[in-house]
Design an enzyme around this catalytic site. Structure first.
Site, PDB file in Angstrom:
ATOM      1  N   ARG A 173      27.022 -12.479-133.786  1.00  0.00           N
ATOM      2  CA  ARG A 173      26.866 -13.414-132.662  1.00  0.00           C
ATOM      3  C   ARG A 173      25.803 -12.939-131.678  1.00  0.00           C
ATOM      4  NH1 ARG A 173      29.675 -13.261-127.914  1.00  0.00           N
ATOM      5  NH2 ARG A 173      31.313 -11.966-128.842  1.00  0.00           N
ATOM      6  N   TYR A 187      14.211 -36.545-122.696  1.00  0.00           N
ATOM      7  CA  TYR A 187      15.226 -36.892-123.687  1.00  0.00           C
ATOM      8  C   TYR A 187      16.527 -37.266-122.989  1.00  0.00           C
ATOM      9  CZ  TYR A 187      18.520 -36.062-127.552  1.00  0.00           C
ATOM     10  OH  TYR A 187      19.511 -36.177-128.486  1.00  0.00           O
ATOM     11  N   ASP A 219       9.239 -29.027-122.568  1.00  0.00           N
ATOM     12  CA  ASP A 219       9.688 -29.330-123.925  1.00  0.00           C
ATOM     13  C   ASP A 219       8.449 -29.675-124.747  1.00  0.00           C
ATOM     14  OD1 ASP A 219      10.644 -30.547-126.274  1.00  0.00           O
ATOM     15  OD2 ASP A 219      12.481 -31.197-125.279  1.00  0.00           O
ATOM     16  N   LYS A 279      13.430 -30.771-135.359  1.00  0.00           N
ATOM     17  CA  LYS A 279      12.374 -31.738-135.612  1.00  0.00           C
ATOM     18  C   LYS A 279      11.228 -31.094-136.404  1.00  0.00           C
ATOM     19  CE  LYS A 279      14.892 -34.448-132.971  1.00  0.00           C
ATOM     20  NZ  LYS A 279      15.809 -33.599-132.221  1.00  0.00           N
TER      21      LYS A 279
END
Length: 378
Positions: A52, A103, A174, A199
């Site tokens: 983790r 977004y 972004d 993406k």
């Protein structure tokens, strides 16, 4: 490898590769383990750690993305996982200036955090540089996209980064639509770069991940702590898939961008289309800015249908090759009317259809769009 004078196209292929030595594999292995043997005091980089907190597949992917963006990359379980970590950088009671065309889920999260009193939020039209600059005094962060999703607005990144720095604010950009091949916000003055790696970076519509890239060690330490304590982690398999996809980023973007430019011009001339949003068109409001700060115009475009919402829905239903689906940046071409999605910002016109251009033949893609457009209302 980061010290080599290689292009970003080459770095997409070689960064994060195993050592260049006899017997080393050409491609990294998938390291499926939940923990590591402890040979050093707990907290060491490669030993005495839990998956983790660190693992080899993350490090390979992060080395590659960091090399492309010119900073240190940290991967997260999703783009929104990265977005949540980004908002955690805002001091308690601070103020965020944010593009109103970001977004939708990022806007929703920002709104929730603001309502809860975590920070105050000011939304701005990111294409209006003077209006954004006027809101920066007293802000802690300026958060934006460029080009934006799905309006394809282009922010004046050098001017806004400079103004934010003068006002004492940090900047997050972004860079999902542009990709590191076409734009590098850190080099333009940003503090943090964000990607929905789902993406273009991964590029095959088969993995979900997010990435943040920064150069400031204090910011990176805060982001690492958030990722580990909140468990917003990427699995080794997903990291391996994303790195494999990243290797073809340059050739994918080159082909997709070339096709998008052709389609944008043809759509601009079609009578069923009232507006084409694409920075590569000379008539686009963001064209000159994009030329100045980007190395290309990308493969995303949006169109507005002259026949309104009904025509937009009919177009999406009438295509056969284009896939009606959310997401973008994969090898297949996707199409959707954005305002049908709950929570989509009201700044998005109801008749807007977003197109993500894939790797299919440009002539086939155009023929499919043309038959659907010509058949509207029949």
């Amino acid at each position: 490898m980061s010290g080599q004078p290689w292009s970003v196209e080459t770095m997409a292929v070689v960064a994060g590769r195993p050592p260049h030595e006899a017997g080393a594999p050409v491609s990294p292995a998938i390291e499926l383990t939940s923990t590591y043997r402890s040979w050093e005091p707990f907290g060491g980089t490669d030993a005495g750690v839990y998956t983790r907190m660190n693992n080899a597949n993350w490090r390979d992917l992060e080395a590659a993305v960091g090399a492309l963006e010119g900073g240190t990359a940290l991967c997260f379980a999703s783009g929104m996982g990265a977005g949540a970590a980004l908002f955690d950088l805002v001091p308690a009671g601070g103020r965020v200036v944010m593009a109103d065309s970001c977004y939708g889920s990022m806007l929703s999260l920002a709104g929730q955090l603001s309502t809860a009193g975590r920070f105050s939020l000011t939304l701005v039209d990111i294409s209006d540089t003077d209006a954004v600059v006027a809101e920066l005094p007293g802000a802690d962060w300026l958060i934006m996209e460029s080009p934006t999703n799905p309006l394809l607005q282009v922010a004046d990144l050098p001017a806004l980064c400079e103004a934010a720095r003068a006002a004492g604010a940090k900047v997050a950009v972004d860079n999902t639509f542009a990709t590191p091949l076409l734009q590098n916000p850190l080099a333009l003055g940003a503090s943090v770069v964000m990607h929905s790696g789902t993406k273009y970076l991964a590029g095959h519509s088969d993995v979900v991940l997010g990435v943040l890239v920064a150069a400031d060690e204090a910011l990176l330490q805060q982001l690492r702590s958030y990722r580990g304590l909140h468990g917003a982690i990427l699995g080794p398999m997903e990291a391996w898939l994303a790195l494999r996809g990243l290797r073809t980023l340059a050739v994918r973007v080159e082909r997709q961008q070339a096709t998008a430019g052709v389609l944008a011009k043809r759509l601009h001339e079609h009578p069923a289309i009232s507006l084409v949003r694409y920075p590569g068109l000379a008539s686009d409001p963001g064209h000159e800015r994009a030329r100045a700060q980007m190395r290309g115009f990308g493969a995303m475009l949006s169109i507005e249908l002259a026949g309104g919402v009904h025509a937009a829905d009919e177009l999406v239903q009438g295509v056969r090759l284009w896939v009606p689906a959310t997401s973008l940046g994969g090898v297949e071409s996707l199409i959707e009317r954005r305002r049908r999605i709950p929570g989509e910002p009201e700044t998005v016109p109801k008749n807007l259809v977003r197109l993500s251009v894939g790797l299919e033949s440009v002539d086939d893609l155009w023929a499919d769009l043309e038959q659907a457009l010509d058949g509207l209302g029949q």
